[in-house]
Design a protein around this motif. Structure first.
Motif, mmCIF file in Angstrom:
data_model
loop_
_atom_site.group_PDB
_atom_site.id
_atom_site.type_symbol
_atom_site.label_atom_id
_atom_site.label_comp_id
_atom_site.label_asym_id
_atom_site.label_seq_id
_atom_site.Cartn_x
_atom_site.Cartn_y
_atom_site.Cartn_z
ATOM 1 N N ARG A 19 -19.659 25.490 3.493
ATOM 2 C CA ARG A 19 -20.556 24.122 3.654
ATOM 3 C C ARG A 19 -21.263 24.422 4.705
ATOM 4 N NH1 ARG A 19 -19.256 22.411 8.518
ATOM 5 N NH2 ARG A 19 -17.287 22.656 9.340
ATOM 6 N N LYS A 20 -22.500 23.455 4.484
ATOM 7 C CA LYS A 20 -23.495 23.634 5.761
ATOM 8 C C LYS A 20 -23.148 23.312 6.945
ATOM 9 C CE LYS A 20 -27.834 22.244 4.136
ATOM 10 N NZ LYS A 20 -29.107 21.413 4.053
ATOM 11 N N PRO A 21 -23.683 23.908 8.247
ATOM 12 C CA PRO A 21 -23.112 23.859 9.497
ATOM 13 C C PRO A 21 -23.473 22.170 9.806
ATOM 14 C CG PRO A 21 -24.384 25.895 9.244
ATOM 15 C CD PRO A 21 -24.545 25.098 7.852
ATOM 16 N N LYS A 22 -22.789 21.862 10.862
ATOM 17 C CA LYS A 22 -23.058 20.571 11.309
ATOM 18 C C LYS A 22 -24.328 20.611 12.216
ATOM 19 C CE LYS A 22 -18.335 19.171 11.600
ATOM 20 N NZ LYS A 22 -16.949 18.804 12.450
ATOM 21 N N PRO A 23 -24.982 19.583 12.414
ATOM 22 C CA PRO A 23 -26.283 19.604 13.408
ATOM 23 C C PRO A 23 -25.904 20.038 14.607
ATOM 24 C CG PRO A 23 -25.964 17.308 12.007
ATOM 25 C CD PRO A 23 -24.752 18.255 11.722
ATOM 26 N N TRP A 24 -26.762 20.839 15.334
ATOM 27 C CA TRP A 24 -26.426 21.484 16.349
ATOM 28 C C TRP A 24 -27.723 21.351 17.392
ATOM 29 C CZ3 TRP A 24 -28.743 26.135 17.908
ATOM 30 C CH2 TRP A 24 -29.555 26.910 16.764
ATOM 31 N N LYS A 25 -27.792 21.617 18.483
ATOM 32 C CA LYS A 25 -28.899 21.635 19.435
ATOM 33 C C LYS A 25 -28.773 23.041 20.294
ATOM 34 C CE LYS A 25 -31.376 18.562 22.740
ATOM 35 N NZ LYS A 25 -31.058 17.409 23.605
ATOM 36 N N HIS A 26 -30.114 23.785 20.228
ATOM 37 C CA HIS A 26 -30.056 24.821 21.079
ATOM 38 C C HIS A 26 -30.281 24.452 22.509
ATOM 39 C CE1 HIS A 26 -31.487 28.888 22.392
ATOM 40 N NE2 HIS A 26 -31.184 29.093 21.349
ATOM 41 N N PRO A 27 -29.831 25.325 23.352
ATOM 42 C CA PRO A 27 -30.110 24.911 25.019
ATOM 43 C C PRO A 27 -31.406 24.706 25.269
ATOM 44 C CG PRO A 27 -28.396 26.665 24.667
ATOM 45 C CD PRO A 27 -29.090 26.322 23.163
ATOM 46 N N ASN A 83 -14.081 29.606 9.211
ATOM 47 C CA ASN A 83 -14.712 28.491 9.420
ATOM 48 C C ASN A 83 -16.015 28.309 8.082
ATOM 49 O OD1 ASN A 83 -13.533 28.417 11.901
ATOM 50 N ND2 ASN A 83 -15.247 28.590 12.929
ATOM 51 N N ALA A 84 -15.714 26.923 7.582
ATOM 52 C CA ALA A 84 -16.259 26.825 6.329
ATOM 53 C C ALA A 84 -17.783 26.800 6.441
ATOM 54 C CB ALA A 84 -16.138 25.525 5.879
ATOM 55 N N ASP A 85 -18.218 26.808 7.929
ATOM 56 C CA ASP A 85 -19.766 26.840 8.237
ATOM 57 C C ASP A 85 -20.097 28.461 8.341
ATOM 58 O OD1 ASP A 85 -18.700 27.509 10.753
ATOM 59 O OD2 ASP A 85 -19.808 25.721 11.659
ATOM 60 N N LEU A 86 -19.396 29.287 8.080
ATOM 61 C CA LEU A 86 -19.574 30.897 8.169
ATOM 62 C C LEU A 86 -19.721 31.484 9.775
ATOM 63 C CD1 LEU A 86 -22.024 31.526 5.146
ATOM 64 C CD2 LEU A 86 -19.348 31.943 5.044
ATOM 65 N N THR A 87 -19.273 30.544 10.565
ATOM 66 C CA THR A 87 -19.417 31.269 11.913
ATOM 67 C C THR A 87 -18.429 32.138 12.206
ATOM 68 O OG1 THR A 87 -18.096 29.213 12.634
ATOM 69 C CG2 THR A 87 -20.616 29.142 13.035
ATOM 70 N N ILE A 88 -17.303 32.203 11.672
ATOM 71 C CA ILE A 88 -16.266 33.152 11.905
ATOM 72 C C ILE A 88 -15.618 33.472 10.379
ATOM 73 C CG2 ILE A 88 -14.073 33.675 12.628
ATOM 74 C CD1 ILE A 88 -14.423 31.724 14.883
ATOM 75 N N CYS A 89 -15.697 34.711 10.061
ATOM 76 C CA CYS A 89 -15.114 35.317 8.922
ATOM 77 C C CYS A 89 -14.518 36.781 9.024
ATOM 78 C CB CYS A 89 -16.340 35.389 7.842
ATOM 79 S SG CYS A 89 -17.495 34.178 7.325
ATOM 80 N N TYR A 90 -13.800 36.911 7.938
ATOM 81 C CA TYR A 90 -13.165 38.324 8.120
ATOM 82 C C TYR A 90 -13.280 38.962 6.794
ATOM 83 C CZ TYR A 90 -10.719 36.324 12.037
ATOM 84 O OH TYR A 90 -10.140 35.792 13.268
ATOM 85 N N GLY A 94 -9.554 42.939 7.747
ATOM 86 C CA GLY A 94 -9.254 42.235 9.018
ATOM 87 C C GLY A 94 -10.194 42.418 10.179
ATOM 88 N N ALA A 95 -11.328 42.867 9.925
ATOM 89 C CA ALA A 95 -12.511 42.946 10.824
ATOM 90 C C ALA A 95 -13.268 41.471 10.900
ATOM 91 C CB ALA A 95 -13.650 43.933 10.258
ATOM 92 N N LYS A 96 -13.181 41.257 12.177
ATOM 93 C CA LYS A 96 -13.794 39.663 12.359
ATOM 94 C C LYS A 96 -15.556 39.739 12.492
ATOM 95 C CE LYS A 96 -13.058 35.936 15.645
ATOM 96 N NZ LYS A 96 -12.697 35.596 16.939
ATOM 97 N N TYR A 97 -16.133 38.987 11.790
ATOM 98 C CA TYR A 97 -17.557 38.739 11.849
ATOM 99 C C TYR A 97 -17.922 37.341 12.313
ATOM 100 C CZ TYR A 97 -17.335 42.869 8.814
ATOM 101 O OH TYR A 97 -16.956 43.874 8.226
ATOM 102 N N GLU A 98 -18.533 37.082 13.296
ATOM 103 C CA GLU A 98 -18.929 36.195 14.171
ATOM 104 C C GLU A 98 -20.530 35.684 13.821
ATOM 105 O OE1 GLU A 98 -17.135 34.397 17.615
ATOM 106 O OE2 GLU A 98 -15.936 36.376 17.874
ATOM 107 N N LEU A 99 -21.118 34.726 13.523
ATOM 108 C CA LEU A 99 -22.250 34.392 13.180
ATOM 109 C C LEU A 99 -22.760 33.379 14.242
ATOM 110 C CD1 LEU A 99 -22.602 34.460 9.435
ATOM 111 C CD2 LEU A 99 -22.965 36.308 10.869
ATOM 112 N N PRO A 100 -23.844 33.455 15.026
ATOM 113 C CA PRO A 100 -24.123 32.406 15.526
ATOM 114 C C PRO A 100 -24.815 31.291 14.648
ATOM 115 C CG PRO A 100 -25.866 34.178 15.980
ATOM 116 C CD PRO A 100 -24.635 34.656 15.035
#
Length: 114
Positions: A19-27, A83-90, A94-100
């Protein structure tokens, strides 16, 4: 029959849908060109975080595609979406992939360049 401490990751047998990521704000507010530069820097260095290059390539393609195509890409690459927004995948190994979030969508405080 498993041991007492074992558990299934998804007991109902269903896969998480992208799914699309929820709205977010950069610092700090970013321009479109700054956002694109951050994305390029991430994708250039992503394989150095571990995992397989072909999975990173599939995640990049999925992050740049519309939702239905993104789902097809992760399914065909064998990516396990935590995470459905693709921020954490494997991957299957079993290798972990984290996307900002900045590689998946635009922040709410994006500055429009004139």
């Amino acid at each position: 029959m498993g041991c007492a401490g074992s558990s299934q990751t998804k007991g109902d047998g269903t896969l998480k849908k992208v799914r699309k990521p929820k709205p977010w704000k950069h610092p700090q507010p970013l321009t479109k060109s700054q956002l694109l530069q951050l994305r390029e820097e991430f994708w250039d260095t992503a394989p150095h975080y571990g995992g397989r290059k072909e999975i990173w390539d599939a995640l990049r393609a999925a992050s740049e595609a519309d939702i239905s195509l993104a789902q097809a890409i992760v399914d065909s690459a064998g990516v396990i979406v935590q995470n459905a927004d693709l921020t954490i995948c494997y991957d299957e190994r079993g290798a972990k992939y984290e996307l900002p979030k900045y590689v998946l969508s635009e922040p709410t405080n994006l500055i429009r360049e004139s």
